[in-house]
Design a protein around this motif. Structure first.
Motif, PDB file in Angstrom:
ATOM      1  N   HIS A 237       0.757  -0.790   0.377  1.00 45.78           N
ATOM      2  CA  HIS A 237       0.354  -0.233  -0.287  1.00 45.78           C
ATOM      3  C   HIS A 237       1.029   1.052  -0.053  1.00 45.78           C
ATOM      4  CE1 HIS A 237      -3.772  -1.121   0.377  1.00 45.78           C
ATOM      5  NE2 HIS A 237      -3.912  -2.484   1.407  1.00 45.78           N
ATOM      6  N   GLN A 238       2.106   1.534   0.856  1.00 45.71           N
ATOM      7  CA  GLN A 238       2.599   2.677   0.746  1.00 45.71           C
ATOM      8  C   GLN A 238       3.611   2.364  -0.437  1.00 45.71           C
ATOM      9  OE1 GLN A 238       5.458   1.758   4.263  1.00 45.71           O
ATOM     10  NE2 GLN A 238       7.190   3.582   2.969  1.00 45.71           N
ATOM     11  N   ALA A 239       3.823   1.460  -1.225  1.00 39.90           N
ATOM     12  CA  ALA A 239       4.801   1.725  -2.660  1.00 39.90           C
ATOM     13  C   ALA A 239       3.736   1.904  -3.891  1.00 39.90           C
ATOM     14  CB  ALA A 239       5.316   0.747  -2.863  1.00 39.90           C
ATOM     15  N   CYS A 240       2.856   1.557  -3.229  1.00 33.98           N
ATOM     16  CA  CYS A 240       1.720   1.910  -4.058  1.00 33.98           C
ATOM     17  C   CYS A 240       0.296   3.980  -4.308  1.00 33.98           C
ATOM     18  CB  CYS A 240       0.787   1.268  -4.514  1.00 33.98           C
ATOM     19  SG  CYS A 240      -1.012   1.525  -5.211  1.00 33.98           S
ATOM     20  N   ALA A 241       0.985   4.061  -2.619  1.00 35.35           N
ATOM     21  CA  ALA A 241       0.576   5.541  -2.351  1.00 35.35           C
ATOM     22  C   ALA A 241       1.662   6.608  -2.877  1.00 35.35           C
ATOM     23  CB  ALA A 241       0.657   5.125  -0.657  1.00 35.35           C
ATOM     24  N   VAL A 242       2.691   5.947  -2.963  1.00 33.82           N
ATOM     25  CA  VAL A 242       3.804   7.081  -3.713  1.00 33.82           C
ATOM     26  C   VAL A 242       4.092   6.883  -5.412  1.00 33.82           C
ATOM     27  CG1 VAL A 242       4.692   7.801  -1.351  1.00 33.82           C
ATOM     28  CG2 VAL A 242       5.734   6.164  -2.645  1.00 33.82           C
ATOM     29  N   SER A 243       3.824   6.079  -5.990  1.00 31.95           N
ATOM     30  CA  SER A 243       4.166   5.198  -7.456  1.00 31.95           C
ATOM     31  C   SER A 243       5.352   4.868  -7.403  1.00 31.95           C
ATOM     32  CB  SER A 243       3.322   6.400  -8.738  1.00 31.95           C
ATOM     33  OG  SER A 243       2.248   6.628  -8.575  1.00 31.95           O
TER      34      SER A 243
ATOM     35  N   GLU B 203       0.760 -16.787  -7.423  1.00 33.05           N
ATOM     36  CA  GLU B 203      -0.416 -15.739  -8.709  1.00 33.05           C
ATOM     37  C   GLU B 203      -0.417 -14.794  -8.909  1.00 33.05           C
ATOM     38  OE1 GLU B 203      -0.912 -15.789 -12.632  1.00 33.05           O
ATOM     39  OE2 GLU B 203       0.595 -17.225 -11.448  1.00 33.05           O
ATOM     40  N   LEU B 204      -1.512 -13.359  -7.561  1.00 32.89           N
ATOM     41  CA  LEU B 204      -1.732 -11.979  -7.603  1.00 32.89           C
ATOM     42  C   LEU B 204      -0.047 -11.165  -7.208  1.00 32.89           C
ATOM     43  CD1 LEU B 204      -4.807 -12.838  -5.421  1.00 32.89           C
ATOM     44  CD2 LEU B 204      -4.366 -12.038  -8.054  1.00 32.89           C
ATOM     45  N   CYS B 205       0.353 -12.523  -6.705  1.00 33.88           N
ATOM     46  CA  CYS B 205       2.183 -11.202  -6.049  1.00 33.88           C
ATOM     47  C   CYS B 205       2.593 -11.351  -7.449  1.00 33.88           C
ATOM     48  CB  CYS B 205       2.802 -11.613  -4.834  1.00 33.88           C
ATOM     49  SG  CYS B 205       2.164 -11.483  -3.330  1.00 33.88           S
ATOM     50  N   ARG B 206       2.497 -12.537  -8.665  1.00 34.82           N
ATOM     51  CA  ARG B 206       3.851 -12.535  -9.703  1.00 34.82           C
ATOM     52  C   ARG B 206       3.219 -11.192 -10.423  1.00 34.82           C
ATOM     53  NH1 ARG B 206       2.702 -13.636 -14.238  1.00 34.82           N
ATOM     54  NH2 ARG B 206       0.510 -14.224 -14.191  1.00 34.82           N
TER      55      ARG B 206
ATOM     56  N   GLU C  86      -5.775  -1.688  -7.749  1.00 36.34           N
ATOM     57  CA  GLU C  86      -7.173  -3.061  -7.284  1.00 36.34           C
ATOM     58  C   GLU C  86      -6.166  -4.437  -7.610  1.00 36.34           C
ATOM     59  OE1 GLU C  86      -9.739  -4.801 -10.577  1.00 36.34           O
ATOM     60  OE2 GLU C  86      -9.230  -2.892 -11.246  1.00 36.34           O
ATOM     61  N   LEU C  87      -5.240  -4.703  -7.761  1.00 34.23           N
ATOM     62  CA  LEU C  87      -4.459  -5.815  -7.210  1.00 34.23           C
ATOM     63  C   LEU C  87      -3.545  -6.125  -5.667  1.00 34.23           C
ATOM     64  CD1 LEU C  87      -3.746  -8.404  -9.423  1.00 34.23           C
ATOM     65  CD2 LEU C  87      -1.383  -7.455 -10.177  1.00 34.23           C
TER      66      LEU C  87
ATOM     67  N   ARG D  21      -7.630  -9.188  -0.308  1.00 35.87           N
ATOM     68  CA  ARG D  21      -9.028  -9.929   0.484  1.00 35.87           C
ATOM     69  C   ARG D  21      -8.079 -10.940  -0.021  1.00 35.87           C
ATOM     70  NH1 ARG D  21     -11.051  -5.496  -2.915  1.00 35.87           N
ATOM     71  NH2 ARG D  21     -10.592  -6.704  -5.130  1.00 35.87           N
ATOM     72  N   GLU D  22      -7.560 -11.994  -0.545  1.00 38.83           N
ATOM     73  CA  GLU D  22      -6.410 -13.280  -0.572  1.00 38.83           C
ATOM     74  C   GLU D  22      -6.050 -12.964   0.809  1.00 38.83           C
ATOM     75  OE1 GLU D  22      -6.210 -17.554  -1.969  1.00 38.83           O
ATOM     76  OE2 GLU D  22      -7.659 -15.392  -1.974  1.00 38.83           O
ATOM     77  N   PHE D  23      -5.001 -12.686   1.207  1.00 33.55           N
ATOM     78  CA  PHE D  23      -4.574 -12.687   2.252  1.00 33.55           C
ATOM     79  C   PHE D  23      -5.168 -13.055   3.194  1.00 33.55           C
ATOM     80  CE2 PHE D  23      -2.623 -10.874   6.591  1.00 33.55           C
ATOM     81  CZ  PHE D  23      -1.176 -12.566   6.151  1.00 33.55           C
ATOM     82  N   ALA D  24      -7.018 -12.553   3.110  1.00 29.13           N
ATOM     83  CA  ALA D  24      -7.747 -12.288   4.698  1.00 29.13           C
ATOM     84  C   ALA D  24      -7.898 -13.733   4.514  1.00 29.13           C
ATOM     85  CB  ALA D  24      -9.076 -11.341   4.516  1.00 29.13           C
ATOM     86  N   ILE D  25      -8.920 -14.401   3.293  1.00 30.22           N
ATOM     87  CA  ILE D  25      -8.840 -15.875   3.736  1.00 30.22           C
ATOM     88  C   ILE D  25      -7.270 -16.472   3.746  1.00 30.22           C
ATOM     89  CG2 ILE D  25      -9.061 -17.860   1.685  1.00 30.22           C
ATOM     90  CD1 ILE D  25     -10.554 -15.268   0.260  1.00 30.22           C
ATOM     91  N   VAL D  26      -6.353 -16.192   3.245  1.00 28.45           N
ATOM     92  CA  VAL D  26      -5.118 -17.219   3.736  1.00 28.45           C
ATOM     93  C   VAL D  26      -5.524 -16.820   5.446  1.00 28.45           C
ATOM     94  CG1 VAL D  26      -2.791 -17.679   3.849  1.00 28.45           C
ATOM     95  CG2 VAL D  26      -4.211 -17.280   1.549  1.00 28.45           C
ATOM     96  N   ARG D  27      -4.672 -15.808   5.850  1.00 29.83           N
ATOM     97  CA  ARG D  27      -5.158 -15.570   7.274  1.00 29.83           C
ATOM     98  C   ARG D  27      -6.042 -15.943   7.746  1.00 29.83           C
ATOM     99  NH1 ARG D  27      -4.295  -9.962   7.861  1.00 29.83           N
ATOM    100  NH2 ARG D  27      -6.594  -9.719   7.369  1.00 29.83           N
TER     101      ARG D  27
END
Length: 119
Positions: free
Chosen positions: A41-47, A73-76, A92-93, A99-105
């Protein structure tokens, strides 16, 4: 357990290899993953394509090692986009990763309860 989210064969192997340290491994993965999601999130916020790529790459590896195929796969996908410096869909990714991590958690916490409540 849904093998789509967590590969039970990978977890079974980790249980055998890690023995009494298996619950610690699960805890460590969850803690590290929460930090990686925060960094994405941090990296995305500052591009920051470089930080996004590095974090996605690191997260992809740990997800693969822990038997989380959809998260891997999503991380890839995010890593590939960041490598090409195409950040338009990154937010979005990252949402999909979160969301997937929430399920995995949830699944890993259940696994943690089954194989060692102390730690």
């Amino acid at each position: 357990m849904s093998d789509a989210h967590l590969d039970s064969a990978v977890l079974a192997t980790l249980r055998v290899v890690m023995e009494d340290e298996y619950p610690v491994l699960l805890d460590t993965f969850l803690k590290d993953s929460e930090e990686r999601v925060r960094l994405l999130h941090q990296a995305c916020a500052v591009s920051d394509a470089y930080l996004l790529r590095q974090t996605a790459h690191s997260f992809k590896g740990s997800c693969s090692n822990m038997g989380a195929p959809l998260l891997t796969e999503l991380c890839r996908e995010l890593e590939d986009s960041a490598r090409r410096e195409q950040l338009d869909g990154a937010n979005e990714l990252i949402g999909q990763i979160e969301r997937e991590f929430a399920i995995v958690r949830i699944l890993m916490r259940a696994e943690r309860q089954r194989f060692g409540a102390s730690g």
